[in-house]
Enzyme design. Structure first.
Site: not given
Lengths: 659, 659
Positions: B145, B178, B402, B425
């Protein structure tokens, strides 16, 4: 004079209190289950199934998942030990716990509870040893909660002295059946028994589904439920039967017998009542699932609390102070009430395990009233514990930030594996209705379909105010409640008697209101019986929740009373305050709406909760250490790395120096 | 006179309202993205990465994920289209959406926003075409952060006219990046700029990380973040730099330049302010994540509502009536308020997308005040939408029993893939603090570290009461509020002006209280600046939530005002009632505590919510059909099977007949 929570707590003493009467079962698991039994991240479904099947047979026999069986078949006749064993296994690997639960709890448990001597002699030893793996085939694709309405039929033919087991259409297919897709050799199959042209309701048969080579038996179609959100190591499958011949003696006939000529007999005349008696014998499954959910919650909280105790988020403006994640009020607001609830539910679960051990473990016939109470308690605590697990593990994953999303940090697996617990072994909402029904009818011998709603007249006849169910600690509770010094505003919100009275009052008032609304509905909507209940369904579910809250608080209070170590008792007492006041705070709308709290007192409760968070902040680590989860079982990369990293950062992580 | 909600609603008209100004972008996706782009269940991590990498390059160029880039580089200079495209892609496959978001939003977006002409000319065309795949390397293992405190350094050496990019220790490693583990050729790397012996704060460089053969460049160490809870198709990795030489012109130098001799210059003198200006240009990432979370929520709700519309749970005592899951009050209580909130957030998101398109899409310099508002709105709605997604998808999975746990029914994937959105983000709790800080300082030009807490004196100086932020529909809102007929108890709880006034009053009162408590704290805790904020952190976060609630309601009201079709407007108006009253009901404790509601009125709200559920029950299917998710995109086995099954059951699922 209560001790201050700042007295040093010996974690070993806290652990002893939490471990309870089956401490040696817990310790045996902690000793024997090494890293070999832990989850492997990133494996394929096939790999996971292969590994879990293998580990199931490698579980040290002395550990106790099969402890519930009679000694003559290799068990220890110790029901409590088997439930505690499943809690422990849940902290190692949830797939392994569920696979073991299917084998020994559901499949073996059904053979034991619903079968008779010749079934036991023929199969129990092999079931206990794991040489005969089996399934529990109840749920159908089209009928999940409404198990009394299963569509599979099993029709007796006196000529051949066999049953004809048949799946009439796709909705009657057995679905989500553990152990079916890969390993099960036999299944306990639930179906409608028909003989001599008459239906006698749902019964169970022991049916071979695979031959010695693992191929499906003639007439049996085995499907695979395919990839799931979690529990990759459990081979859930689908079973269909095309006029499969089942020998007469494979009917598990403890509660219903069919003679060679097709004559049906049963000790319980009413079909519905018989079926719910049969189901009742299987209550241990729900107790184990609730306990497993709690165990996983403890693992998640241990990870999040320990990470929050070393991780920094921001630099702090106070130069002389290191601010860790756990120092933020918002972080405490997430972790500590969840931790307090976990403690409260721990004591409620422990009380339930002791009760099931006592009620079902003896040689005498089971007391029916106590059995009903047990079923209700098991249903309610299963719902409370599994929802608490889903919420808390999610919160823990978020509390660990991006690290909480990586498989290597364990939380994704805990989350995905436990997720199904809220809907299997009974959908939680349906279970809460069951609890509410028990309260509304005062545990009268009322059997009916699980949804609890029946004829309109039922309401007017059966719903009545009832004495609140007595928990184990009723005398203690009454003493505390009657000792409340003064009334309302004058009493400290940390007074235990006041807290207990508040919980009890809420349940009682909600229950009275539900009874009143149902009676009104019964007189005005006589032609629309569904609407009578449906229009108050939210109210009725709230009654059940309030009941579980009270039962949980009372169990916590009783647990503290039994605690002899003064420092541990003082700490638990503070945690209990946080639990009680968090629940009251969460429902303050109701308390204000009903004149049970003044606005000033409601605000005071929020202030006290925040001061409890401050007080308990230094004890967070102690509280999770009390769970005594072996370090290796946490199986979490950030816990291994973060300590090193923080050390490195303190030494080297200076802001970039310049020449 | 408002129309009754029972007027038939033309789904095409509803869809048009929801599709909004970028309807043709939505339709292009619906047309072009066929089954080939849908998730594959049960694949391995490697298979998922391979497939998603391939599909990324096969995305039809006209669809618009790269629409935000200037036309000269192959884009369409249409920021709104790019955000809407990511919402649509999120309904197809969330891995594909995130992978595309990394490539065109984060990596390409950073080159565009932080670089200058020569970076653009050299790389943007290849970035837009997907020939140059890249990463956005900001987050570090030790600093998530607190990005202003990154530890990676990039030190200029005038002799060689290169930067020295270096990872000083493991906590400074770039983490969760990423596109790093498998595909990225370059990365935008954020690091502390040092030149001439001085630090100038965080800047970004364009750094090659792999050569043409895919091998790491010298000095670059690439790791793999390993298996994750979801988003298996995204190759998250870790990057470390061992004194990597970076040419001077690879500094993305729009906001800070280093001359050949090492002289630093910038149009923004203050390091911190410059950094937050740089971050602000990247706000689109948060808007896209919020929109993607909303899109996935719509998929989940569509599945759960449609399943509940054909699935029976129990037999009903009313012989002449078929009771479906959606007929149960408890089921409506789960699905409908979540659906109403999804509608409300849809309009808030649409308003935000229009705003970002207008503020950032023009040729004129960005208005700083509007930019700040945009950042706050984006932060708040990202938090609200991602938490709503996590809660709602979980609820939908449980509502499907289920079946909801099987991968073939899509919900497990939606749940696991969106889970990380609450912490990436920007961690949601940190984002709410950002929102609160904006409210507390009245959007003064206050920059500081993202945690918002600074010097003690800051509080006394800057915190002040502020005029509530005006939303787009302020005039309409004021008209509705001032038209409230009478006061308090007399007004119907469905009066829109009353609802708006209640939301506004709550925000205002909470804000005033926070200001007061912070001022008091600043005068009494001057030596403990951390405590000043921390002691009121829960209060401050509540201010932010209340603000987002108001902004969301106002956007919904404005959206209804723009709706010309009377039947659609009438339906939306009812949905808006449900949203507003559900929020008030959820916070009724606060309203009662502060004398804003009487107990009688609080109870009335619950009754009205329940009657709204009844009224909206027949519209549930219409409401999800309005999302216009192509049938194939739902990719859900139970929806394909259940209709057939129900038909079969009606025809054949009689209770076992006997001879």
């Amino acid at each position: 004079m209560p001790r201050s929570v700042s007295d040093p707590v010996d974690v070993a003493h806290l652990r002893k209190v939490l471990d309870g009467p089956w401490a040696e079962v817990r310790d045996a698991h902690r000793d024997k289950l090494d890293a070999r039994f832990l989850p492997v991240h990133g494996e394929s479904g096939d790999q996971a199934r292969e590994r879990i099947s293998r580990l199931l047979t490698e579980l040290p026999a002395e550990l106790g998942m099969a402890a519930s069986f009679p000694t003559e078949y290799g068990g220890r006749a110790d029901i409590g030990a088997s439930v505690v064993a499943s809690e422990m296994l849940a902290q190692v690997d949830l797939s392994l716990m569920v696979k073991a639960g299917v084998q020994w709890g559901l499949f073996g448990g059904a053979v034991l509870a619903l079968g008779t001597r010749h079934h036991h002699d023929a199969h129990l030893r092999n079931i206990v040893s794991g040489d005969l793996l089996g399934c529990f085939a109840m749920t159908e694709t089209g009928h999940g909660s409404d198990v009394q309405q299963l569509r599979t039929t099993c029709t007796y033919d006196p000529e051949t002295q066999t049953f004809d087991l048949h799946t009439p259409h796709q909705a009657a297919r057995k679905d989500y059946i553990g152990n079916a897709a890969r390993d099960g050799r036999m299944a306990v199959v639930f179906a409608q028994l028909i003989t001599g042209g008459q239906r006698h309701g749902v019964h169970a048969w022991l049916v071979p589904i695979r031959d010695a080579d693992g191929n499906p038996m003639p007439g049996v179609t085995i499907g695979d439920a395919g990839p799931k959100a979690g529990l990759l190591g459990v081979d859930n499958g689908r079973l269909s039967f095309d006029h499969v011949r089942v020998p007469r003696d494979m009917l598990l006939d403890r509660y219903g017998q069919v003679a060679a000529d097709g004559t049906y007999s049963s000790p319980i005349a009413d079909d519905s009542r018989r079926f719910f008696t049969m189901l009742g014998t299987l209550v241990r499954g729900r107790v184990s699932v609730g306990g497993a959910a709690a165990a996983a919650t403890k693992s998640a909280l241990t990870i999040a609390v320990r990470y929050g105790d070393v991780r920094r988020q921001f630099g702090t403006p106070d130069a002389d102070r290191e601010v860790l994640l756990n120092d933020y009020l918002a972080h405490q607001r997430k972790l500590l009430p969840a931790l307090a609830t976990t403690y409260a539910l721990h004591f409620a679960q422990a009380e339930l395990v002791a009760a099931i051990h006592e009620v079902q473990g003896g040689d005498e016939p089971v007391d029916e009233h106590r059995q009903r109470e047990l079923e209700s308690r098991a249903a309610g605590l299963k719902a409370a514990q599994t929802w608490h697990a889903t919420r808390t593990i999610q919160m823990c994953r978020e509390a660990c930030g991006g690290a909480g999303y990586l498989a290597e940090n364990r939380l994704p697996g805990l989350k995905a594996d436990t997720d199904v617990f809220t809907t299997f072994e009974g959908d939680n909402t349906v279970l809460l209705q069951l609890v509410a029904k028990g309260l509304l009818t005062g545990y009268r011998d009322e059997f009916g379909s699980l949804d609890g709603w029946g004829r309109a007249s039922f309401v007017a006849e059966q719903v009545r105010e009832m004495v609140l169910e007595r928990t184990a600690a009723r005398a203690l509770i009454e003493r505390l409640v009657s000792a409340v010094p003064g009334r309302g505003e004058e009493v400290a919100v940390t007074d235990r008697g006041w807290q207990l009275a508040v919980f009890e009052d809420r349940e009682k008032h909600l229950l009275d209101g539900a009874v009143r609304r149902l009676r009104n509905g019964a007189s005005t909507k006589r032609d629309r019986p569904f609407d009578i209940f449906n229009d108050v369904q939210d109210h009725v579910l709230t009654v059940a929740s309030a009941h579980i809250d009270r039962v949980t608080l009372e169990a916590f209070v009783a647990g503290i009373e039994r605690t002899t170590d003064p420092a541990v008792a003082a700490l638990l007492s503070r945690v209990c305050d946080l639990y009680a006041l968090s629940v009251i705070e969460a429902h303050k709308g109701w308390f204000l709406e009903h004149g049970r709290l003044t606005p000033a007192r409601a605000k005071a409760i929020t202030a006290v909760v925040n001061s409890l968070l401050k007080e308990l902040r230094p004890q967070m680590r102690t509280l999770v250490d009390g769970f005594a989860i072996p370090e290796a079982w946490l199986h979490c990369a950030i816990l291994r790395e973060e300590a090193d990293r923080q050390e490195a950062m303190t030494a080297h992580d200076q802001f970039p120096t310049v020449r």
